[in-house]
Enzyme design. Structure first.
Site, PDB file in Angstrom:
ATOM      1  N   GLU A   1      13.758  54.567 103.837  1.00 60.03           N
ATOM      2  CA  GLU A   1      12.780  55.430 103.181  1.00 60.03           C
ATOM      3  C   GLU A   1      11.649  55.917 104.091  1.00 60.03           C
ATOM      4  O   GLU A   1      10.491  55.520 103.943  1.00 60.03           O
ATOM      5  CB  GLU A   1      12.197  54.729 101.950  1.00 60.03           C
ATOM      6  CG  GLU A   1      13.251  54.349 100.929  1.00 60.03           C
ATOM      7  CD  GLU A   1      12.676  53.861  99.604  1.00 60.03           C
ATOM      8  OE1 GLU A   1      11.486  53.565  99.552  1.00 60.03           O
ATOM      9  OE2 GLU A   1      13.442  53.786  98.627  1.00 60.03           O
TER      10      GLU A   1
ATOM     11  N   GLU B   1      20.062  52.065  96.831  1.00 58.24           N
ATOM     12  CA  GLU B   1      19.182  51.368  95.887  1.00 58.24           C
ATOM     13  C   GLU B   1      19.147  52.134  94.583  1.00 58.24           C
ATOM     14  O   GLU B   1      19.037  53.362  94.572  1.00 58.24           O
ATOM     15  CB  GLU B   1      17.725  51.284  96.396  1.00 58.24           C
ATOM     16  CG  GLU B   1      17.506  50.319  97.519  1.00 58.24           C
ATOM     17  CD  GLU B   1      16.041  50.270  97.972  1.00 58.24           C
ATOM     18  OE1 GLU B   1      15.131  50.528  97.160  1.00 58.24           O
ATOM     19  OE2 GLU B   1      15.825  49.977  99.165  1.00 58.24           O
TER      20      GLU B   1
HETATM   21  C1  FCB Z   1      12.046  51.155  97.214  1.00 59.14           C
HETATM   22  C2  FCB Z   1      12.020  50.151  98.342  1.00 59.14           C
HETATM   23  C3  FCB Z   1      12.375  48.756  97.925  1.00 59.14           C
HETATM   24  C4  FCB Z   1      11.794  48.406  96.576  1.00 59.14           C
HETATM   25  C5  FCB Z   1      12.148  49.474  95.571  1.00 59.14           C
HETATM   26  C6  FCB Z   1      11.663  49.185  94.169  1.00 59.14           C
HETATM   27  O1  FCB Z   1      11.144  52.184  97.496  1.00 59.14           O
HETATM   28  O2  FCB Z   1      12.934  50.532  99.334  1.00 59.14           O
HETATM   29  O3  FCB Z   1      11.943  47.881  98.935  1.00 59.14           O
HETATM   30  O4  FCB Z   1      10.451  48.186  96.673  1.00 59.14           O
HETATM   31  O5  FCB Z   1      11.628  50.703  95.973  1.00 59.14           O
END
Ligand code: FCB
Length: 444
Positions: free
Chosen positions: A168, A353
């Site tokens: 990110e 994610e």
């Molecule tokens: C993302 C991050 C991860 C976690 C999620 C909820 O932005 O990569 O580490 O905090 O959000």
């Protein structure tokens, strides 16, 4: 409570995984780990909920075998984890043997269980010594990150299946140097524009190192913002375009087209490092897969009274998670189709994610996080739809294996498939974990 899908609804080689990040679970006080900017920022009043830090977290440093057993028993194929720069190079130069040994043991443990290691090199643990010289606003930091990459890959590269360079970059640069919402909490347009470039340069340099080792399956993990205008007003539509430039096109244009969006450069290009253009071919070197993290949408309103970028996010009407984030699976579909059509085409994509925070409680050894089961169901149905449309989605990682340190929100927000009692470190698989187990284990 079960999912309506099973493994049979996905291509046979589809990868189901669980994801974590080093600082959020390991415990930074174990194993001679060095100080990172999270250790200090969290200890400065007003930054982090209850000034929580990651010093103990889930004690994964000592309990990793238990956690890997959980991943295996959940029926997952892969584990996405990260390596902490501060753990491996506490003073930024010398290697901490305990740190490197830990990742060696961890990767062995993953492989022994028949799981595929998916490594993220940088998930935000900038060593304090790197922060001292300006962190990502200083061009030297990408150089040093390339050294770190080299050290990690020499030690564990032979056993990892997939590598991503940066998790990110928007959070690393914009959220941390412009919005000030994460360590090091700077709010400065010049520092931010430098960080926006240097984090992409760090990706390019790390990629170069990885290629020199003939490492395969190399990518980067982006949290592309899916923005929607809060109204049909021209001002809000234009504001959403600016949001899109900062969240999405900055990264996708630079990686896939070799330039930054002109609607950003024309406004704030004067803050960019000199001769940044010379780095663009390194930044746009081909990758083998793209990781996408998706949680929610951004609802955008014009804010002409404020300096550039003249917009703000507003509260939406949809049901929200414990984070206050709207639940909007449709956004994932719109985002994936756009990315596929406009940028990535045949390039493999992984959802690295996805998940939600919830006020989970354990009662009688059970944790019935049914809202999370529904959340995953809805998002995975979108993945199935997008695959049918033609988007080459190769994997899906639930965030997160464990409840953990949710950065500025401390331990209050629970994202885990497995509940963690931070007093006792007891792990309790939630209903969502069991739903995955039922849907995906047994027929791998
Ligand atoms: C993302 C991050 C991860 C976690 C999620 C909820 O932005 O990569 O580490 O905090 O959000």
């Amino acid at each position: 409570m079960n999912f309506n899908f099973s493994r049979r609804d996905f291509p046979t080689d589809f990868i189901f995984g669980a994801a974590t990040a080093a600082y959020q679970i390991e415990g930074s006080k174990f194993g001679n780990c060095g100080s990172s900017h999270w250790d200090t920022w969290s200890k400065t009043p007003g930054n982090v909920h209850k000034a929580d830090d990651g010093s103990i977290a889930c004690d994964h440093y000592n309990k990793f075998d238990l956690d890997l057993d959980l991943i295996k028993s959940g029926g997952f194929d892969s584990y996405r984890f990260s390596t902490s720069w501060a753990r491996v190079m506490p003073d930024g130069t010398n290697i901490n043997p305990d740190g490197l040994d830990f990742y060696d043991r961890l990767v062995d443990g993953i492989v022994e269980r028949g799981l595929k290691p998916n490594l993220t090199l940088y998930h935000w643990e900038l060593p304090s010594v790197m922060s001292d010289i300006g962190g990502w606003s200083n061009r030297e930091v990408p150089e040093r990150f390339a050294d770190f990459t080299n050290i990690i890959i020499e030690r564990i590269g032979d056993r990892v299946d997939y590598v991503s360079t940066i998790n990110e970059p928007w959070c690393v640069a914009w959220l941390s140097y412009f919005i000030g919402g994460q360590a090091p909490g700077i709010k400065d347009i010049r520092a931010a524009m430098r960080a926006m470039h240097h984090i992409m340069l760090a990706h390019g340099k790390a990629l170069e190192v990885l290629r020199s080792h003939d490492q395969e399956n190399l990518g980067i993990v982006l949290n592309l913002g899916h923005g929607e205008a809060a109204s049909n007003n021209d001002e809000d539509i234009l504001a959403t375009k600016t949001f899109d430039a900062i969240h999405t096109r900055w990264f996708m244009d630079s990686l896939f087209k070799g330039y930054y969006p002109t609607d950003m450069i024309s406004k704030v290009g004067n803050h960019m490092p000199e001769n940044f253009e010379n780095d663009m071919s390194l930044i746009s070197a081909p990758i083998d897969w793209l990781g996408i993290n998706y949680y929610t949408r951004g609802l955008i309103k014009a804010a002409p009274e404020e300096p550039w970028p003249h917009f703000k996010g507003v509260d939406g009407p949809l049901p929200k998670t414990q984070m206050g984030w709207e639940i909007y699976p449709e956004g994932l579909e719109l985002l994936l189709k756009r990315i596929y059509n406009d940028y990535t085409n045949d390039l493999p994509i992984m959802i690295t994610e996805n998940g939600m925070a919830n006020e989970d409680v354990v009662d009688n050894n059970e944790c019935n996080d049914f809202d999370r089961v529904r959340y995953f169901e809805d998002h995975l149905q979108i993945v199935i739809r997008c695959i049918a449309y033609g988007v080459p989605i190769k994997g899906f990682f639930g965030w997160s294996l464990l409840d953990n340190y949710e950065w500025a929100y401390g331990y209050e927000k629970r994202f885990g498939l497995v509940h963690v009692d931070y007093e006792t470190q007891k792990r309790t698989p939630k209903a969502s974990f069991k739903a995955f187990q039922k849907a995906i284990s047994g027929n791998q």
